[in-house]
Design a protein around this motif. Structure first.
Motif, PDB file in Angstrom:
ATOM      1  N   ARG A  98      -9.531  -0.642  -0.637  1.00  0.00           N
ATOM      2  CA  ARG A  98      -7.673  -0.648   0.377  1.00  0.00           C
ATOM      3  C   ARG A  98      -7.042   0.935   0.005  1.00  0.00           C
ATOM      4  O   ARG A  98      -7.463   0.936  -0.608  1.00  0.00           O
ATOM      5  CB  ARG A  98      -7.014  -1.421  -0.457  1.00  0.00           C
ATOM      6  N   GLU A 132      -4.700  -2.480   5.990  1.00  0.00           N
ATOM      7  CA  GLU A 132      -3.645  -3.350   5.497  1.00  0.00           C
ATOM      8  C   GLU A 132      -2.454  -2.508   5.486  1.00  0.00           C
ATOM      9  O   GLU A 132      -0.769  -2.348   5.964  1.00  0.00           O
ATOM     10  CB  GLU A 132      -3.432  -3.421   3.539  1.00  0.00           C
ATOM     11  N   THR A 144       0.590  -1.094  -0.243  1.00  0.00           N
ATOM     12  CA  THR A 144      -0.578  -0.254  -0.174  1.00  0.00           C
ATOM     13  C   THR A 144       0.606   1.515   0.015  1.00  0.00           C
ATOM     14  O   THR A 144       0.210   2.014  -0.073  1.00  0.00           O
ATOM     15  CB  THR A 144      -0.733  -0.198   1.315  1.00  0.00           C
ATOM     16  N   GLN A 159      -0.996  -1.974   8.484  1.00  0.00           N
ATOM     17  CA  GLN A 159       0.515  -2.992   8.309  1.00  0.00           C
ATOM     18  C   GLN A 159       1.615  -2.937   8.287  1.00  0.00           C
ATOM     19  O   GLN A 159       3.016  -3.298   8.265  1.00  0.00           O
ATOM     20  CB  GLN A 159      -0.227  -4.575   8.053  1.00  0.00           C
TER      21      GLN A 159
END
Length: 255
Positions: free
Chosen positions: A116, A85, A46, A88
């Motif tokens: 996302r 995400e 990401t 993370q």
């Protein structure tokens, strides 16, 4: 998308071409030295950086829709799961000693196909051992964060506290996430225009005794109960929280 130093010139479903804004400094974004560090982000999905392919051209993966336009202009709300995400990946970078230092809605994009959030415009990130060059935006800064980064050790030498940069990233990420997910207009206003000391305001963080009930409603819904107090302290005074609890859990592990 138009940023402080560059804007999207052309794009397709896979890639975007970024060029400098007219009559504006290019900053360090178009420095080919940035390409040296391109691989350090390959372990994240990401965090999207670009490659400088010419003195005035950056090519990057298409990160999705302009989150600022979706949230600020079109008043859409984003599923909080879309941020997981990215949280993370932020943890992965922090464990490597890499800090983004310019997290804000303007530097995020939304991939609706994958639900996302992607982090973009990360060329000015700081690595442990490097000097932080300064902020590009005061929206997610506080005086405590700015002053706490630089310290003088017992020998009279200047040192840098990279834990402050970690807390800064997490504080900024929280503000952006609350703005994108909260359905309460007043809370939205409080994170978009926080009454903090760096902007001539009164408080060392976005959360204070006047608005804590609104913040705590969001916290109780989205944060694990055992970490609610830590998130409250981070939002109230991120610099003080960092000093008092430098080894606090990563944001990704608290939500």
């Amino acid at each position: 998308m138009i940023g402080s130093y560059k804007h999207v010139h052309t794009m397709d479903d896979r890639f975007v071409e970024l060029v400098p804004n007219h009559n504006h400094e290019k900053g360090t974004d178009f420095n080919r030295r940035n390409n040296i560090y391109y691989k350090e982000l390959m372990s994240t999905k990401t965090v999207i950086s670009g490659l400088v392919v010419d003195k005035d051209v950056i090519i990057a993966r298409n990160a999705g829709e302009d989150l600022y336009d979706l949230v600020i202009n079109k008043h859409q709300k984003i599923d909080i799961k879309a941020f997981r995400e990215a949280m993370q990946d932020l943890k992965i970078l922090h464990q490597k000693g890499i800090y983004l230092v310019d997290i804000k809605i303007e530097n995020m994009a939304y991939d609706k196909n994958k639900n996302r959030i992607n982090l973009i415009d990360v060329e000015n990130r700081v690595r442990r051992g490097e000097k932080f060059k300064g902020i590009n935006s005061e929206d997610s800064a506080t005086n405590g964060l700015l002053r706490g980064y630089t310290r003088i050790n017992q020998e009279g030498k200047k040192t840098y506290d990279y834990g402050i940069l970690r807390a800064w990233d997490e504080y900024a990420f929280l503000l952006a996430m609350i703005a994108c997910t909260s359905k309460n207009y007043f809370l939205y206003e409080m994170v978009m225009k926080p009454d903090v000391d760096i902007n001539g305001g009164r408080y060392p963080g976005a959360m204070n005794h006047l608005n804590k009930d609104l913040f705590n409603q969001w916290i109780s819904l989205n944060v694990q109960s055992k970490f609610c107090l830590d998130i409250e302290r981070l939002l109230t005074n991120p610099a003080k929280f960092c000093f008092e609890k430098p080894d606090h859990s990563y944001l990704a592990d608290m939500l």
